[in-house]
Design an enzyme around this catalytic site. Structure first.
Site, PDB file in Angstrom:
ATOM      1  CB  CYS A 280      -0.964  -0.014   1.174  1.00  0.00           C
ATOM      2  SG  CYS A 280      -2.344   1.109   0.909  1.00  0.00           S
TER       3      CYS A 280
ATOM      4  CG  HIS B 166      -4.321  -3.631   2.534  1.00  0.00           C
ATOM      5  ND1 HIS B 166      -3.467  -3.129   3.481  1.00  0.00           N
ATOM      6  CD2 HIS B 166      -4.817  -2.553   1.867  1.00  0.00           C
ATOM      7  CE1 HIS B 166      -3.460  -1.811   3.423  1.00  0.00           C
ATOM      8  NE2 HIS B 166      -4.270  -1.419   2.444  1.00  0.00           N
TER       9      HIS B 166
ATOM     10  CD  GLU C 192      -2.626  -6.111   5.191  1.00  0.00           C
ATOM     11  OE1 GLU C 192      -2.041  -6.441   4.141  1.00  0.00           O
ATOM     12  OE2 GLU C 192      -3.091  -4.973   5.370  1.00  0.00           O
TER      13      GLU C 192
END
Ligand code: ADP
Ligand code: ADP
Ligand code: MG
Ligand code: MG
Lengths: 1109, 385
Positions: B274, B359, B361
């Site tokens: 990001c 993202h 994650e």
């Protein structure tokens, strides 16, 4: 990868007749598949025995076979068509199981047909409960403890292994949980296991630890051959585990999961897809979650599009079936475009900014003695869906969409029976899953029971209970203003009520006002519904598809300078797009399926939309049934997914500024609204509501009939038993009695003597001074005939004459019928024609009209007239190849039959027989006897050049496999004794062994026919039940008799047959047709047991007149 | 609060959101009764409001959630993506009580505890349509009932906003620390995880805990350092790799980070997510620009050009590395967003460096792209040899 070029011709299998667990959602998926594959340039061969479907329209496939869905028929079709591929994943469990059969029998390899969408081994792994369990263990997913069994012995063993009660019995390869159930003790266990083993095609059941009360979730997954996976939708069941998802109130998206929990389900669902190996298409994975600790277990997966995927498609705007078809021919998700946004690919997961509620619709009132407790075996006959901004809104909308007379979640004066209960009784009903449990929950909430207390009883998640509690309590908040005048002044409260989904009716009831006053008050203060778009992306992207739902916009939002898309929002137009100059016609759908109102009406609505669009009109569809084609967003120019109530329909009509509305295609639902709509300025096109009512009104209709000198069964009305008896004696027994103002033949009965008449009067509830009982002389041994006709106000012409096979006395929707009439003389047919045309003229019919006649010794009686599209329209259209619903819609819009080119009744060279299909196997113990009250859920068509063969086809199609030899049990009522003799002779000649009860057997012996006598059940043993149990009965012929004792005996017998799947013939007329058919099958062109010859309807329709629609 | 009181408050609709374009959205307060400024963005994820609110990337922003029923699952310590709620405010259609076996606190309680204003009863769909077309807007939330709508709009207009300013300073850690395995407890976490055979230093521009968890699960020893930590100090820790985290705001606002990245290039494998990805882009000479609508949701399709497969990803950014500004001889684009073809990831052809815009994650969102962390490991291992 682009589409496959090595495939040119694809065969699709439909799901056959509408039955519980397999309704019109598979017509929707089939239609989508046909459309998209055809658009890709493939040649389509479609097979489906159900003529009421839209997919079986000649236009949707190159070759359409309306033939029985049996391996034999399909083999014939494959031999004839030589398809390259078979796509079995869009026709429900039926198609899947048939495809498996064909694979096992080696038919597919013999004719080199590739199964696309799902390979046999994949289907096996998913549907075989044991293999599936092993697979789940391999990928480390948890399942309830279970042991599978293939016999009663094994089953008992399995239960011991588990060592707990209750246990759940889950048959393999079945649909809608058929044969399954929850057993709390050995007795229930025996019964359910036997049933389960019987219904599982592989006689396999899974005996499983019960996790009743856990939360149940479903995920709709799509996967392509590049292993791209997306979750289209998550669905949460409001009713916890233990109630079949098809019978549960369900919510999308899941509302009570954290992201971690949801992602765990998502990962599991994708893992399941990969392990089972569904490499292209959509599947549905079901999970249960322990509310106390979050333990997740897998319940099952369906490697095909399902009821839930239809729901998911409607809930999100993501057309699963359409994409599944494209994936099956080689596309990948990233190559397919999302039609709604047009710019983004289908390879994404819809995000929705509203709440969707689905509520099932039941028909227990039709089946006396049926167990109304909901369980793991599906019992609902239809469902409704609604969309709202919040759960409260969508839930209340869904309840009024259900059309069970409720205007929302209570507050409509219909709760006394729930609120009156004692605490103990109430608790019992809150615990027991049922069609109305939610209203018991409401009663409990109103009684002040805490959310926790109710949760402990029924395990419905506290989150939902709190929402329900708020709705239930808000009623008093509204009441507190005192009057509608005061509410009108309190804008904020009024808005709040609408925002919580309260209908005008509820508000009216609460404030003791009229619905109209509430509406007027709202309109005065500008509190009217706004519309939002279903756009798959929660407004992140521009959407192009006018698929809308209503909600109430905050009145106080202040937009400085609204953007183009804000101005376009809810108009169904694109930003900046000017409204079309076309005339707008609103089409009202039929709402949730129920017995007596189903897919046939959706067929008509969809055809109306197609025809009118083609003719240059803009069509606006309003419906609340997620299973249908009419609620597919590209069927009409605009789709409003809304309840079919006066309030909601008026909103749409005014919002869209429609030029006219069609109410005669959606069955009873829109008809019931017609008068009020008209009174509120809606332009009803076609036959005027007044005339539709006149046909329903005894008095008015009587006058019309007399004026035309048409015979009608003698009749009278009675408010008391004595009056009834008096009338009966005047017109003579037997009489047909029924409450006035109830439809679908509800509570209709044939009464043969005074005693039973008094009994009926005593028992029937619907009777009251303003709601008298109707008493008609019952026409015995009369042939019933259905006639459909078309009128444009000037010209009237018949569409078809359908001669019933069963005599009058069995509901037209339940009896088999034939086009063209095989036995009616020319004189009679002319008579029927003349009367129909006169009636149409007298009722100023513009559009379709259906008349039911009874012909008794050459006299023609009219039984009823329905000046609207009837259940038979699709059948007539498929039989003749003429699209009558399309013609009718154009006529209503002002076209003339002359211009359309339909002016003469067409008589085909072949015979088409419609047979009804019944849900008796869902309701063990319910009597299997046909009456004037409709009980069938679906229909099939048999088509052939010989009537007898067409009839046999219809029987095979309906699942009545009448074997070509074996033991027949023959027992007829006294009136039929004489008539049965010649039939018995023919049966013996064909080599059947006849068993019969004393009466019949002496008679037959006296006529030199050899029979074995058995006892009546009440007489002792060996009786017919024993024969059945020993399974050496192949066929039962039993015409129901009247005497109470005998009747009970027979009822027992017929029910046992259903359980054992033994074919029953209950009328001599059906017997005659069957015998002829069997003789043919044994004859030169016979194809052996259950064997049929096949031919596409396009070929049959070669000679049909071409009309311009 | 009784239902009657709640309903009354809902009717009064005293609180509001005022936007720089002059629009005003009325609602009622369901958080702290404070008035603040914020950049108004929307997020279309249907789950995971807790992760979103505690994601430092939302620092200074008012998050509008498009999914209408919020608060249903409450708040629990395990799902926090940082030690507190980071967004400036919350805007929802309807906020509810919680019902979930893991819930420890209601959302409203948490909002009040963290001092966030929150508005409920907002027509979030109209607001989202507005933001979609006008892009991110400056806004003012009045939850105190003490400001007039007109003044609210004036305030929103007057506020300087977040562009060009360094919001990272508000969220980065004050001093370096080692990742604590305690964060690996709780629902959905693996029972056991590998030892720490590689050392990674993570720049904290507003790190989400789940990034750290994923790095740790990959077997890294993770040292987190403040955003301004000089490159030489980082190298002094002799890491096997350096990770640049996600974070709030405009990458142009963190020139020091870009300088540090430049200094690290070639000396140690670099990885970014990001904001970290944008910084690496800028450091390699590419340009970044504002996207018209930004990406804010959990359902964005991203194609990994390596395998030609699509993954559904979680996204939250307004800026992106611009395609035509890339030196194709040095940088290879590895991921693209299928919705708007924007760049979602790249690798360097000359030095060990990979980064992604989305993202991996998740938290909230799908786990499809989790393999990114395994790629980090591969990158570091091959560099080590
Ligand atoms: N172990 C179980 N305990 C309690 N209920 C169960 C269990 N297994 C299944 N059910 C219930 O039975 C229903 C039908 O089971 P399922 O296997 O999905 O049948 P079908 O294949 O007809 O959908 C499920 O929706 C669920 O509510
Ligand atoms: N007078 C009658 N004599 C014999 N059968 C009748 C008579 N009236 C009705 N029936 C039978 O009852 C069935 C249902 O009656 P009908 O008036 O058509 O009710 P519905 O409105 O439900 O169609 C008819 O299809 C017919 O078989
Ligand atoms: Mg199921
Ligand atoms: Mg009828």
């Amino acid at each position: 990868m682009p589409k496959r070029e090595d495939i040119r011709k694809i065969m699709l299998i439909g799901s056959g007749p509408i039955v519980i667990g397999q309704a019109c959602e598979f017509d929707y998926s089939g239609v989508q598949a046909c459309k998209s594959l055809k658009a890709e340039g493939y040649e389509i061969v479609l097979v489906n025995s159900n003529p009421a479907t839209i997919m079986t329209d000649p236009d949707f496939a190159d070759r359409t076979y309306i033939e029985p869905l049996t391996a034999q028929a399909l083999t014939e079709i494959i031999r004839r068509e030589r398809p390259d591929a078979l796509l079995p994943t869009l026709g429900g469990q039926t198609a899947l199981n048939l495809a498996m059969k064909l694979a096992k029998k080696g038919v597919l390899s013999r004719y080199n047909v590739e199964m696309i969408g799902a390979r046999p081994d994949v289907i096996n792994k998913a549907e075989d409960r044991e293999l599936f369990k092993e697979a789940m263990i391999r990928i480390g997913l948890d399942m309830p403890r279970s042991v599978s069994a293939h016999s009663m012995e094994e089953a008992r063993e399995a239960q011991k292994k588990l060592g707990c009660w209750p246990v759940v019995i889950r048959p393999g390869f079945t649909l809608g949980g058929t044969g399954g159930g929850i057993a709390h003790d050995p007795e229930e266990f025996e019964a359910i296991c036997q049933r389960g083993l019987y219904y599982s095609p592989t006689s396999e059941v899974l005996i499983e630890e019960s996790i009743e009360g856990w939360k149940e979730f479903e995920l709709e997954v799509m996967r392509d051959h590049k292993d791209n996976c997306v979750i289209v939708c998550s669905i949460e069941n409001l009713d916890p585990m233990g109630v079949h998802t098809g019978d549960s109130i369900t919510i999308a998206p899941a509302l009570t999961l954290t992201d971690r929990e949801y992602q765990a389900l998502r990962d599991a669902a994708i893992a399941v897809m990969r392990e089972i190996g569904v490499d292209t298409g959509g599947s549905n994975v079901q999970f249960a979650l322990n509310p106390d600790n979050g333990r997740i277990v897998v319940i099952e997966m369906n490697p095909r599009v399902s009821r839930s995927s239809a729901l998911a498609s409607k809930a999100t705007g993501f057309p699963i079936a359409k994409f599944a078809a494209k994936l099956a021919v080689g596309y990948t998700l990233d190559e397919i475009c999302n039609d709604i946004t047009r710019v983004t690919p289908a390879c994404f997961e819809p995000s929705i900014d509203y709440v969707v509620t689905k509520i099932p619709r039941f028909a227990f009132e039709k089946f006396n003695g049926a167990d109304t407790t909901l369980g793991t075996q599906m019992k609902s006959v239809g469902e409704t869906m609604s969309i709202g901004r919040t759960f409260k809104q969508s839930f209340q909308k869904a309840l009024r969409s259900l059309e069970t007379g409720r205007s929302g979640f209570g507050a409509d004066g219909k709760d006394t029976k729930f609120e009156a209960l004692s605490d103990a009784e109430l608790e019992k009903n809150v615990k027991r899953p049922s069609a109305t449990r939610i209203f018991y929950v409401r009663a409990a909430l109103r009684r002040g029971w805490s959310v926790d207390r109710i949760f402990d009883i029924c395990k419905i998640d506290r989150w939902f209970l709190r929402e329900l509690a708020e709705i239930a309590a808000f009623e008093d908040e509204i009441r507190s203003v005192g009057s509608i005048e005061k509410l009108e002044k309190d804008h904020a409260l009024f808005f709040q009520a609408k925002d919580m989904g309260f209908s005008d009716r509820q508000i009216a009831w609460i404030l003791k006002a009229k619905e109209a006053d509430v509406r007027a008050a709202r309109e005065r203060i500008g509190l009217i519904a706004a519309y939002a778009q279903v756009d798959t992306c929660a407004a992140e992207f521009q959407s192009y598809t006018p698929y809308l739902y209503s909600y109430y916009k905050n009145p106080d939002t202040r937009l400085a300078d609204p953007t183009a898309s804000q101005l376009a929002e809810g108009t169904g137009l694109r930003p900046g797009e000017a409204p079309a100059k076309k005339k707008k016609i609103m089409i009202l759908g039929g709402g949730p399926n129920r017995i007596g109102q189903g897919i046939e009406f959706d067929y008509c609505c969809v055809h109306a939309s197609f025809a009118l669009r083609k003719a240059g009109f803009e069509t606006v569809m309003v419906n609340s049934n997620p299973e249908t084609v009419s609620t597919d967003y590209d069927t009409s120019d605009k789709l409003y997914f809304e309840p079919l109530t006066l309030e909601d329909v008026l909103h749409v009509y005014r919002h869209e500024k429609c030029d006219g509305a069609i109410v005669q295609f959606g069955g009873q639902t829109p008809l019931n609204l017609a008068r009020d709509l008209e009174a509120n300025g809606v332009n009803i096109i076609g036959t005027k509501p007044a005339m539709i009512d006149a046909a329903e009104d005894r008095k008015l209709f009587g006058d019309i009939v007399n004026k035309l000198h048409i015979l009608q069964p003698a009749s009278g009305m009675a408010k008391t038993a004595d009056e009834a008896v008096e009338v009966a004696h005047r017109i003579g027994f037997p009489v047909l009695v029924r409450p006035s103002f109830v439809l679908g033949g509800r509570a209709m009965m044939i009464v043969h003597d005074e005693a039973s008449l008094r009994k009926y009067m005593a028992e029937t509830t619907e009777v009251s001074p303003d709601r008298p009982i109707l008493v008609d002389s019952f026409l015995q041994h009369a042939t019933e005939v259905d006639v459909d006709c078309l009128s444009d106000g000037e010209t009237t012409e018949l569409c078809g004459i359908m001669e019933h096979i069963e005599l009058a006395g069995i509901h037209s929707g339940d009896s088999a019928c034939t086009i063209p009439p095989p036995t009616l003389t020319k004189e009679i047919q002319d008579g029927l024609r003349k009367r129909s045309i006169e009636l149409a003229r007298e009722l100023h019919v513009v559009g379709l009209m259906n008349v039911q006649f009874a012909v008794k010794d050459n006299d023609i009686y009219v039984i009823e007239v329905n000046p609207r599209a009837s259940r038979t329209v699709p059948f007539v259209s498929k039989a003749t190849g003429i699209p009558f619903a399309k013609i009718a819609s154009l006529v209503m819009a002002g076209k003339k039959l002359k211009d359309i080119g339909y002016t003469k009744l067409f008589t085909p060279r072949h015979f088409a027989v419609k047979e009804a299909v019944f849900p008796f196997n869902r309701f063990p113990g319910v009597d299997v006897v046909l009456t004037p009250e409709m009980k069938s859920t679906g229909e099939v068509m048999g088509i052939d050049y010989r009537h007898s063969m067409a009839y046999i086809k219809s029987q095979v199609g309906a699942g009545n496999y009448i074997p070509m030899q074996g033991n027949v049990f023959l027992s007829v009522r006294d009136e039929d004794q004489e008539a049965v003799v010649p039939f018995a002779k023919r049966l013996v000649k064909m080599g059947y062994e006849i068993y019969s009860t004393r009466g019949t057997s002496t008679l037959l012996r006296n006529n030199g026919i050899h029979t074995y006598a058995v006892f009546r059940i009440s007489e002792g043993r060996p009786n017919v039940i024993d024969l059945i149990e020993e399974k050496d009965l192949a066929w039962i012929i039993n015409t129901p008799s009247v005497g109470a004792a005998a009747a009970e005996d027979e009822a027992k017998m017929r029910s046992t047959c259903i359980l054992r799947g033994i074919p029953i013939t209950t009328t001599l007329d059906a017997l005659e047709a069957t015998i002829e058919g069997l003789e043919d099958m044994k004859g030169e062109f016979g194809k052996g047991e259950f064997g049929v010859e096949v031919c596409s309807i396009q070929e049959y329709h070669r000679h049909s007149p071409k009309v311009n629609v | 609060m009784t239902l009657q009181e709640k309903w009354k408050q809902q009717r009064e609709r005293k609180a509001f959101l005022a936007l720089e374009d002059g629009s005003v959205f009325y609602g009622y307060s369901v958080g702290a009764a404070v008035d603040t400024f914020g950049e108004v963005v929307f997020n279309t994820s249907m789950m995971g409001y807790e992760e979103i609110l505690s994601d430092p990337s939302y620092c200074g922003q008012f998050v509008t959630l498009t999914t209408p029923e919020i608060g249903n699952v409450g708040i629990n310590a395990t799902d926090m993506e940082s030690e507190k709620f980071q967004a400036a405010g919350l805007i929802v259609h309807q906020l509810n009580q919680d019902s979930n076996w893991r819930s420890e606190e209601s959302l409203t309680a948490a909002l009040v505890r963290y001092g966030l204003p929150a508005l409920s009863g907002i027509d979030t769909r109209s607001l989202t349509l507005l933001l979609r077309e006008k892009g991110t807007l400056k806004g003012f939330i009045c939850a105190s009932g003490k400001v007039s709508a007109e003044d609210g709009v004036k305030k929103a207009k007057a506020w300087q906003g977040l562009d060009g300013i360094d919001t990272v300073q508000n969220v980065t850690c004050k001093k370096a620390y080692e990742f604590d395995d305690a964060l690996l407890q709780g629902y959905g976490m693996p029972e056991k995880f590998p030892g720490k055979d590689l050392h990674i230093v993570a720049y904290d521009f507003g790190l989400k805990r789940n990034i750290l968890r994923q790095l740790r699960i990959e077997g890294f020893r993770v040292t987190v350092v403040p955003a301004k930590t000089p490159a030489k100090d980082v190298l002094a820790m002799n890491p096997d790799g350096v990770f640049l985290s996600n974070g709030p705001g405009d990458p142009a606002g963190v020139s020091y980070a870009i300088e540090n990245a430049k200094a690290l290039m070639g000396k140690v494998p670099l990885m970014g997510i990001c904001l970290g990805h944008q910084i690496l882009g800028l450091a390699s000479g590419a340009k970044t620009g504002r996207l018209k609508f930004g990406h804010h949701g959990g359902n964005h399709p991203v194609k990994f050009l390596g395998t030609d497969r699509v993954m559904v990803t979680s996204q939250n950014h307004n800026f992106a590395v611009l395609e035509d500004s890339i030196d194709k001889s040095k940088i290879e684009v590895t991921h693209i967003n299928l919705n708007d073809q924007s760049i979602e990831g790249f690798r360097s052809k000359v030095i060990p460096m990979i980064s992604v815009q989305f993202h991996p994650e998740a938290a909230p969102g799908p786990h499809d792209s989790a393999p990114f962390f395994a790629d980090c490991r591969k990158l570091m291992e091959s560099a080590k040899k």
